[in-house]
Scaffold this active site. Structure first.
Site, PDB file in Angstrom:
ATOM      1  CB  SER A 189      -1.774  -1.729  16.177  1.00 35.74           C
ATOM      2  OG  SER A 189      -0.794  -1.136  17.014  1.00 35.74           O
ATOM      3  CE1 TYR A 214      -2.803   3.326  13.821  1.00 39.10           C
ATOM      4  CE2 TYR A 214      -1.903   2.671  15.953  1.00 39.10           C
ATOM      5  CZ  TYR A 214      -2.016   2.474  14.583  1.00 39.10           C
ATOM      6  OH  TYR A 214      -1.363   1.419  13.988  1.00 39.10           O
TER       7      TYR A 214
HETATM    8  N1  LIG Z   1       4.662   0.736  11.371  1.00 40.15           N
HETATM    9  C1  LIG Z   1       4.274   0.392  12.596  1.00 40.15           C
HETATM   10  O1  LIG Z   1       5.008   0.581  13.565  1.00 40.15           O
HETATM   11  C2  LIG Z   1       2.940  -0.276  12.794  1.00 40.15           C
HETATM   12  C3  LIG Z   1       2.671  -0.804  14.063  1.00 40.15           C
HETATM   13  C4  LIG Z   1       1.454  -1.432  14.290  1.00 40.15           C
HETATM   14  C5  LIG Z   1       0.521  -1.528  13.266  1.00 40.15           C
HETATM   15  N2  LIG Z   1       0.822  -0.980  12.044  1.00 40.15           N
HETATM   16  C6  LIG Z   1      -0.216  -1.099  11.021  1.00 40.15           C
HETATM   17  O2  LIG Z   1       0.362  -1.664   9.859  1.00 40.15           O
HETATM   18  C7  LIG Z   1      -0.375  -1.232   8.717  1.00 40.15           C
HETATM   19  C8  LIG Z   1       0.594  -0.752   7.653  1.00 40.15           C
HETATM   20  O3  LIG Z   1       1.392   0.230   8.227  1.00 40.15           O
HETATM   21  P1  LIG Z   1       2.854   0.588   7.665  1.00 40.15           P
HETATM   22  O4  LIG Z   1       3.729   0.686   8.851  1.00 40.15           O
HETATM   23  O5  LIG Z   1       3.230  -0.295   6.536  1.00 40.15           O
HETATM   24  O6  LIG Z   1       2.544   2.081   7.188  1.00 40.15           O
HETATM   25  P2  LIG Z   1       2.925   2.893   5.855  1.00 40.15           P
HETATM   26  O7  LIG Z   1       2.520   4.288   6.135  1.00 40.15           O
HETATM   27  O8  LIG Z   1       4.332   2.606   5.473  1.00 40.15           O
HETATM   28  O9  LIG Z   1       1.943   2.229   4.791  1.00 40.15           O
HETATM   29  C9  LIG Z   1       0.559   2.444   4.839  1.00 40.15           C
HETATM   30  C10 LIG Z   1       0.049   2.526   3.432  1.00 40.15           C
HETATM   31  O10 LIG Z   1      -1.364   2.740   3.495  1.00 40.15           O
HETATM   32  C11 LIG Z   1      -1.704   3.678   2.502  1.00 40.15           C
HETATM   33  N3  LIG Z   1      -2.941   4.371   2.806  1.00 40.15           N
HETATM   34  C12 LIG Z   1      -3.173   5.223   3.839  1.00 40.15           C
HETATM   35  N4  LIG Z   1      -4.396   5.744   3.725  1.00 40.15           N
HETATM   36  C13 LIG Z   1      -4.950   5.210   2.607  1.00 40.15           C
HETATM   37  C14 LIG Z   1      -6.201   5.375   1.953  1.00 40.15           C
HETATM   38  N5  LIG Z   1      -7.131   6.238   2.438  1.00 40.15           N
HETATM   39  N6  LIG Z   1      -6.453   4.654   0.833  1.00 40.15           N
HETATM   40  C15 LIG Z   1      -5.512   3.814   0.331  1.00 40.15           C
HETATM   41  N7  LIG Z   1      -4.307   3.639   0.898  1.00 40.15           N
HETATM   42  C16 LIG Z   1      -4.035   4.331   2.031  1.00 40.15           C
HETATM   43  C17 LIG Z   1      -0.518   4.651   2.484  1.00 40.15           C
HETATM   44  O11 LIG Z   1      -0.464   5.393   1.270  1.00 40.15           O
HETATM   45  C18 LIG Z   1       0.653   3.705   2.666  1.00 40.15           C
HETATM   46  O12 LIG Z   1       1.189   3.258   1.430  1.00 40.15           O
HETATM   47  C19 LIG Z   1      -1.349  -0.164   9.224  1.00 40.15           C
HETATM   48  O13 LIG Z   1      -2.619  -0.764   9.393  1.00 40.15           O
HETATM   49  C20 LIG Z   1      -0.786   0.221  10.572  1.00 40.15           C
HETATM   50  O14 LIG Z   1      -1.777   0.693  11.458  1.00 40.15           O
HETATM   51  C21 LIG Z   1       2.003  -0.369  11.792  1.00 40.15           C
END
Ligand SMILES: NC(=O)c1ccc[n+]([C@@H]2O[C@H](COP(=O)([O-])OP(=O)(O)OC[C@H]3O[C@@H](n4cnc5c(N)ncnc54)[C@H](O)[C@@H]3O)[C@@H](O)[C@H]2O)c1
Length: 243
Positions: A131, A144
């Site tokens: 991120s 985080y």
């Molecule tokens: N959305 C943003 O703005 C953003 C920004 C920077 C980085 N990210 C990173 O992108 C990645 C995906 O994020 P996203 O935005 O798609 O989020 P999201 O919440 O839509 O998806 C995350 C998924 O991870 C799963 N998950 C969480 N804990 C878990 C566990 N213990 N075991 C198995 N599955 C688990 C959730 O059920 C979910 O389906 C993450 O690593 C997040 O840190 C997201």
């Protein structure tokens, strides 16, 4: 030739888009998530949905062995599952801190450790979802952001250690992405509309990235065209860290 992949956090958001892009690129995928919705991904032999918690000790080894048993090989691990926490430092408890590291960091290392010998066999690669919060300071998300800094360093360490064995390790660093992840954090804000406006103003392109834009970057880093790229943190952030 069919390629084999393991993707964590595959039920929705970025992970789901990664599974769809990988399928188009000819990969068979173990799509793993703690959320049962992951089963919506077609169980047709190409995508194998697995409901499992990445924090459980047995999950990484079982996922890697499942991929090898079903696909005969493992070419790609995408460490994507994570939880977000928007909380000022003084309100961040020990449990908050430990819980985020237990979900966002420890499993990524354990998945990598389980996958690396198989990836060496196939000269495959790992792509981690970091991120921008792991690259620069962003207020009110210290725990985080520390987990994402750890993912950045996991990427660099493994890239250097495993390059001689033919395994590449890279990461993407998204800015705000239009997924449930941010919606849920914003919904808890006192003024969600103002919070969204601040988020958008921090991104020079004036919008959030889409999950598919991040997925394309992940698939690019995994592709043979990226054979010369390892240890790179590729920002997909609409210019956020360039300001
Ligand atoms: N959305 C943003 O703005 C953003 C920004 C920077 C980085 N990210 C990173 O992108 C990645 C995906 O994020 P996203 O935005 O798609 O989020 P999201 O919440 O839509 O998806 C995350 C998924 O991870 C799963 N998950 C969480 N804990 C878990 C566990 N213990 N075991 C198995 N599955 C688990 C959730 O059920 C979910 O389906 C993450 O690593 C997040 O840190 C997201």
């Amino acid at each position: 030739m069919e390629l084999g992949a393991v993707v964590t956090g595959a039920a929705r958001g970025i992970g789901r888009s990664v599974v769809e892009r990988l399928r188009s690129a000819g990969y068979r995928v173990v799509a793993l998530d703690v959320a049962p919705e992951v089963k919506e991904l077609a169980e047709d032999g190409w995508i194998l949905p697995v409901v499992a918690d990445v924090t459980a000790d047995e999950t990484p080894g079982a996922a890697v062995e499942r991929a090898v048993a079903k696909f005969g090989r493992l070419d790609l691990l995408v460490n994507n599952a994570a939880r977000f926490l928007r909380r000022p430092a003084l309100e961040t408890s020990d449990d908050d801190f430990d819980g985020l590291f237990a979900t966002n960091v420890r499993p990524a290392f354990r998945f990598a450790r389980a996958a690396l010998p198989r990836l060496a066999d196939s000269r495959g690669c790992i792509v981690n979802t970091a991120s921008i919060s792991g690259l620069i300071g962003v207020p009110n998300q210290v725990a985080y952001a520390m987990t994402k800094g750890a993912i950045v360093q996991l990427t660099r360490q493994l890239a250097v250690e495993w390059a001689p064995r033919g395994v590449r390790v890279n990461a993407v660093a998204p800015g705000a992405v239009d997924t449930g992840f941010m919606d849920e954090a914003r919904a808890a804000d006192p003024d969600p509309a103002a919070s969204l406006a601040v988020t958008l103003s921090n991104h020079p392109i004036g919008r959030m990235s889409t999950p598919d834009e991040v997925a394309r970057a992940i698939v690019f880093l995994a592709a043979p065209e990226s054979a010369g790229i390892t240890g790179t943190i590729l920002s997909v952030d609409g210019g956020y860290v360039a300001r």
